[in-house]
Scaffold this motif. Structure first.
Motif, PDB file in Angstrom:
ATOM      1  N   THR A 537     118.810  31.318   2.037  1.00 38.02           N
ATOM      2  CA  THR A 537     117.419  31.291   2.512  1.00 38.02           C
ATOM      3  C   THR A 537     116.422  31.593   1.397  1.00 38.02           C
ATOM      4  N   LYS A 538     116.937  32.012   0.240  1.00 37.87           N
ATOM      5  CA  LYS A 538     115.985  32.421  -0.800  1.00 37.87           C
ATOM      6  C   LYS A 538     116.051  31.596  -2.070  1.00 37.87           C
ATOM      7  N   SER A 539     117.207  31.011  -2.364  1.00 38.62           N
ATOM      8  CA  SER A 539     117.380  30.409  -3.693  1.00 38.62           C
ATOM      9  C   SER A 539     117.818  28.951  -3.609  1.00 38.62           C
ATOM     10  N   PRO A 540     117.014  28.026  -4.132  1.00 41.31           N
ATOM     11  CA  PRO A 540     117.451  26.622  -4.165  1.00 41.31           C
ATOM     12  C   PRO A 540     118.619  26.428  -5.128  1.00 41.31           C
ATOM     13  N   ILE A 541     119.394  25.398  -4.853  1.00 42.51           N
ATOM     14  CA  ILE A 541     120.579  25.105  -5.669  1.00 42.51           C
ATOM     15  C   ILE A 541     120.476  23.692  -6.221  1.00 42.51           C
ATOM     16  N   MET A 542     120.905  23.530  -7.467  1.00 39.40           N
ATOM     17  CA  MET A 542     120.961  22.194  -8.060  1.00 39.40           C
ATOM     18  C   MET A 542     122.354  21.616  -7.861  1.00 39.40           C
ATOM     19  N   GLN A 548     127.393  14.036  -3.084  1.00 38.47           N
ATOM     20  CA  GLN A 548     127.911  14.480  -1.782  1.00 38.47           C
ATOM     21  C   GLN A 548     127.872  15.999  -1.636  1.00 38.47           C
ATOM     22  N   ASN A 549     128.028  16.714  -2.747  1.00 43.10           N
ATOM     23  CA  ASN A 549     128.052  18.178  -2.657  1.00 43.10           C
ATOM     24  C   ASN A 549     126.737  18.735  -2.114  1.00 43.10           C
ATOM     25  N   ALA A 550     125.675  17.970  -2.276  1.00 46.15           N
ATOM     26  CA  ALA A 550     124.370  18.417  -1.776  1.00 46.15           C
ATOM     27  C   ALA A 550     124.406  18.576  -0.257  1.00 46.15           C
ATOM     28  N   ILE A 551     125.233  17.760   0.385  1.00 42.26           N
ATOM     29  CA  ILE A 551     125.282  17.811   1.852  1.00 42.26           C
ATOM     30  C   ILE A 551     125.908  19.131   2.307  1.00 42.26           C
ATOM     31  N   ASP A 552     127.015  19.511   1.649  1.00 36.90           N
ATOM     32  CA  ASP A 552     127.645  20.803   1.989  1.00 36.90           C
ATOM     33  C   ASP A 552     126.668  21.950   1.769  1.00 36.90           C
ATOM     34  N   LEU A 553     125.950  21.874   0.663  1.00 33.84           N
ATOM     35  CA  LEU A 553     125.008  22.956   0.354  1.00 33.84           C
ATOM     36  C   LEU A 553     123.916  23.017   1.422  1.00 33.84           C
ATOM     37  N   ALA A 554     123.424  21.848   1.811  1.00 36.10           N
ATOM     38  CA  ALA A 554     122.369  21.816   2.833  1.00 36.10           C
ATOM     39  C   ALA A 554     122.905  22.375   4.148  1.00 36.10           C
ATOM     40  N   GLN A 555     124.172  22.046   4.448  1.00 34.34           N
ATOM     41  CA  GLN A 555     124.738  22.569   5.699  1.00 34.34           C
ATOM     42  C   GLN A 555     124.843  24.086   5.675  1.00 34.34           C
ATOM     43  N   LYS A 556     125.033  24.632   4.480  1.00 28.95           N
ATOM     44  CA  LYS A 556     125.069  26.106   4.382  1.00 28.95           C
ATOM     45  C   LYS A 556     123.656  26.685   4.429  1.00 28.95           C
ATOM     46  N   GLY A 557     122.654  25.824   4.424  1.00 26.07           N
ATOM     47  CA  GLY A 557     121.271  26.294   4.568  1.00 26.07           C
ATOM     48  C   GLY A 557     120.452  26.264   3.296  1.00 26.07           C
ATOM     49  N   TYR A 558     121.043  25.834   2.188  1.00 30.78           N
ATOM     50  CA  TYR A 558     120.298  25.861   0.917  1.00 30.78           C
ATOM     51  C   TYR A 558     119.268  24.739   0.829  1.00 30.78           C
ATOM     52  N   GLN A 559     118.176  24.999   0.156  1.00 31.77           N
ATOM     53  CA  GLN A 559     117.286  23.951  -0.336  1.00 31.77           C
ATOM     54  C   GLN A 559     117.982  23.365  -1.563  1.00 31.77           C
TER      55      GLN A 559
END
Ligand code: ACM
Length: 669
Positions: A537-542, A548-559
């Motif tokens: 909820t606080k830190s965006p991820i590159m 495809q890995n962006a989808i997993d990250l988004a599912q975990k809630g990351y920007q």
């Protein structure tokens, strides 16, 4: 006497094949068994490899030292001599760290270290392939809409809305803009990017000039608040960048809602004039309108200033190019194994030692540098100059201090950060061992707080990138101090070994909390999210390894900021052609493939996609020519995807427009 090193890749039963290296000494008859051949090569000799006709002496990442098995003497008719009587030493490396795919994967820099310590340069020939260069697999190119009939707008990126009713027969001679300071700003930018072009903005009227007036949108009531402001600085939301250009025959009205968009509007006018002057494909609008705003708020370009050395002036030049492409973030990768490039007042040894490579120095040469002392770092004054120039171009400079891995340079500079009794731990993907900051030492935590306090104070950027990528599996398994720390924290895995990912997560959380107290938002590479390191909820991820890995990250809630290796890593080669420089672990990407990559992924909600970013890793960028070859026009291809909606993109039109985009000046200043 001149020495030359030839290298040839050959196939054998090993997965990677091997290399034959041939050292030829023109006018040379003798080489002592006590001398060593040093060379850097991205394709490395793996540990414990037995060489044929050579001893393996030492290796640090891609720096190697090997020695002849015995004294070599050139004798006619001998294998140690060619027909001209020159000394020839031929040796084979039967297996490699990975298979070479391009000529840049082989030895790039070599020298001899003679028995008496004397150093002699060796010229490196490009690595030869084992077979005919493989042809790029033909991919079905997406069907592009054809070029529009009639005149086109020579704008890059393409605007959201363009309703042009009439076109000028000839490009305008120039523009009258009464705001003298804006006039100077845009003229100076054009002058720096295109030194031979004539001035085109004037702050005094003249009959031959098109008058440009500036207006501002009425402030609208804010009726709709974005759902989650917590990840973005307030100013970003106040500044929804957009501009409107209203054309009539003798006059243009620019309407914007803030200053940032005004510079973009002036760049758009300059681009349209420049292209209309130079090519029949393009014309300048005489009536109608253009309305534009960016697709993404994060339009980033990353630059690795650790592996190769960049001057402050290089960064200033690069910022001009970014502004012309309407990027708004420069992510500076300031530290890595190959060099610490940011001044530290608290730890001057980072700069005295950690910023320099060379034969007789703690940091050995790596790809792109030779035996003599090579390096440098940005002083705080340089950084302030870069930040101020960037600000004038609507660009925020986002610093990255890559921790806890990729810290070899820092660890060589600061022995207090090393566990003196540590054995060798797991090697990083680039072949470094013990290159991660050790959480079992109190000095590490002091170092982290001190360095990040310096960075937070120096950079006004709301974001600080803390890396988190590529920590070796078992990075800390050789350190008793790290083991005890992990045990006390309950971070040992099922085999009683320290679990690197969990240990790293503790470090990530510590730095995140520290930087929050300093008012900063933390960003990390995708591994920084492992084991709930950085907070969703606080830190965006590159997302970098693959889209495809962006989808997993988004599912975990990351920007997420999307910078996938397969499309946006500009260190990847542009085709499978052996003669194309670059790496290819993520595949290869031509300018067209980079352009056609669409940052719209099923399962990645738009509101979690902060934006996109290109990444310029410098390992292979050993000359300005190579830099320009690999970066342009792929940089502009990313710029168009960052700004323009998918339906506005058109490869055929991009190909015509990209020809007008600037690249870095051939010669460094
Ligand atoms: C990365 O390319 N190691 C982020």
């Amino acid at each position: 006497m001149t020495w030359t090193l030839q290298s040839q890749w050959f196939e054998n039963e090993s997965k990677t094949g091997g290399l034959t290296l041939t050292l030829i000494g023109k006018g040379s008859e003798h080489l002592s068994a006590k001398s060593r051949l040093a060379f850097t090569s991205i394709t490395r000799i793996p540990p414990q490899t037995e060489l044929d006709n050579a001893h393996f002496v030492a290796r640090t990442a891609n720096y190697h030292e090997i020695a002849p098995l015995e004294d070599l003497q050139a004798k006619e008719g001998d294998k140690e001599s060619d027909k001209k009587g020159n000394l020839v030493w031929s040796l084979t490396i039967p297996t490699l760290s990975h298979q070479p795919n391009h000529y840049t994967d082989g030895p790039s820099c070599a020298y001899l270290i003679h028995e008496n310590g004397e150093i002699e340069e060796v010229a490196c020939k490009p690595l030869q392939p084992t077979q005919q260069a493989r042809q790029e697999a033909t991919k079905e190119a997406p069907i592009d809409p054809p070029l529009p009939d009639g005149p086109m707008l020579g704008l890059l990126p393409m605007p959201e809305v363009a309703r042009i009713e009439e076109w000028h027969k000839e490009a305008p001679r120039g523009f009258f803009l009464s705001d003298a300071s804006l006039c100077k700003q845009i003229n100076d930018l054009i002058q720096r990017l295109f030194p031979t072009e004539e001035r085109c903005f004037f702050d005094q009227p003249s009959e031959r000039l098109l008058e440009v007036n500036l207006g501002y949108y009425e402030q609208e009531e804010e009726d709709e608040q974005p759902e989650d402001l917590s990840l973005l600085p307030d100013e970003d939301h106040q500044e929804e960048t957009s501009f409107l250009l209203d054309f009539s025959h003798d006059h243009i009205l620019i309407t914007t809602n803030e200053g940032e968009a005004c510079l973009y509007a002036l760049i758009a006018l300059a681009q349209m004039r420049q292209t209309a002057l130079a090519s029949d494909h393009f014309s300048f609008p005489a009536s109608g309108m253009i309305i534009d705003s960016p697709r993404f708020s994060w339009r980033g370009m990353h630059l690795d200033v650790s592996r190769q050395v960049y001057e402050t002036q290089d960064i200033l030049d690069f910022l001009d190019i970014l502004a012309w492409n309407r990027f708004n973030r420069l992510h500076l990768h300031l530290t890595d194994d190959e060099g610490w490039r940011l001044e530290s007042k608290a730890y001057p040894r980072l700069n005295e030692i950690g910023a320099w490579r060379g034969h007789s120095l703690p940091l050995k040469p790596q790809h792109g540098s030779g035996p003599s002392r090579h390096g440098g770092f940005f002083r705080h004054d340089d950084i302030l100059k870069i930040i101020s120039h960037a600000k004038s171009l609507n660009i925020i400079v986002v610093p990255e201090i890559d921790i806890p891995g990729h810290c070899y340079a820092a660890l060589m500079a600061l022995p207090e950060l090393l566990d003196p009794s540590a054995l060798t731990g797991g090697a990083s993907i680039q072949g470094y061992v013990n290159n991660a900051l050790n959480p079992g030492l109190a000095a590490t935590w002091r170092f982290l707080d001190t360095i990040f306090a310096e960075v937070a104070d120096l950079f006004p950027s709301p974001w600080v990138h803390i890396g988190g990528d590529e920590v070796a599996d078992q990075a800390w398994s050789g350190s008793g101090a790290a083991m005890s720390w992990a045990k006390a924290k309950g971070l040992l895995d099922a085999d009683g070994k320290p679990d690197s990912a969990s240990m790293q997560a503790v470090i990530m959380r510590h730095v995140e909390t520290f930087l929050h107290k300093k008012g900063k938002i933390v960003i990390g590479w995708e591994e920084a999210a492992n084991r709930e390191g950085l907070s969703p909820t606080k830190s965006p991820i590159m997302a970098w390894m693959k889209a495809q890995n962006a989808i997993d990250l988004a599912q975990k809630g990351y920007q997420v900021i999307l910078c996938p290796g397969e499309a946006y890593y500009l260190d990847m080669a542009q085709s499978h052609d052996w003669q194309e420089p670059g790496l290819s672990w993520a595949g290869t990407s031509s300018a067209e493939q980079t352009y056609q990559f669409e940052p719209k992924l099923d399962g990645l909600p738009e509101k979690q996609l902060l934006g996109i970013q290109g990444c310029i890793w410098s390992e292979n960028l050993t000359s300005r020519q190579r830099f320009n070859h690999m970066v342009f026009p792929r940089l502009s291809a990313i710029a168009e995807s960052a700004w323009s909606d998918a339906e506005k993109k058109n490869w055929q039109s991009f190909k015509l427009r990209m020809a007008f985009m600037p690249s870095m000046p051939e010669k460094a200043h």
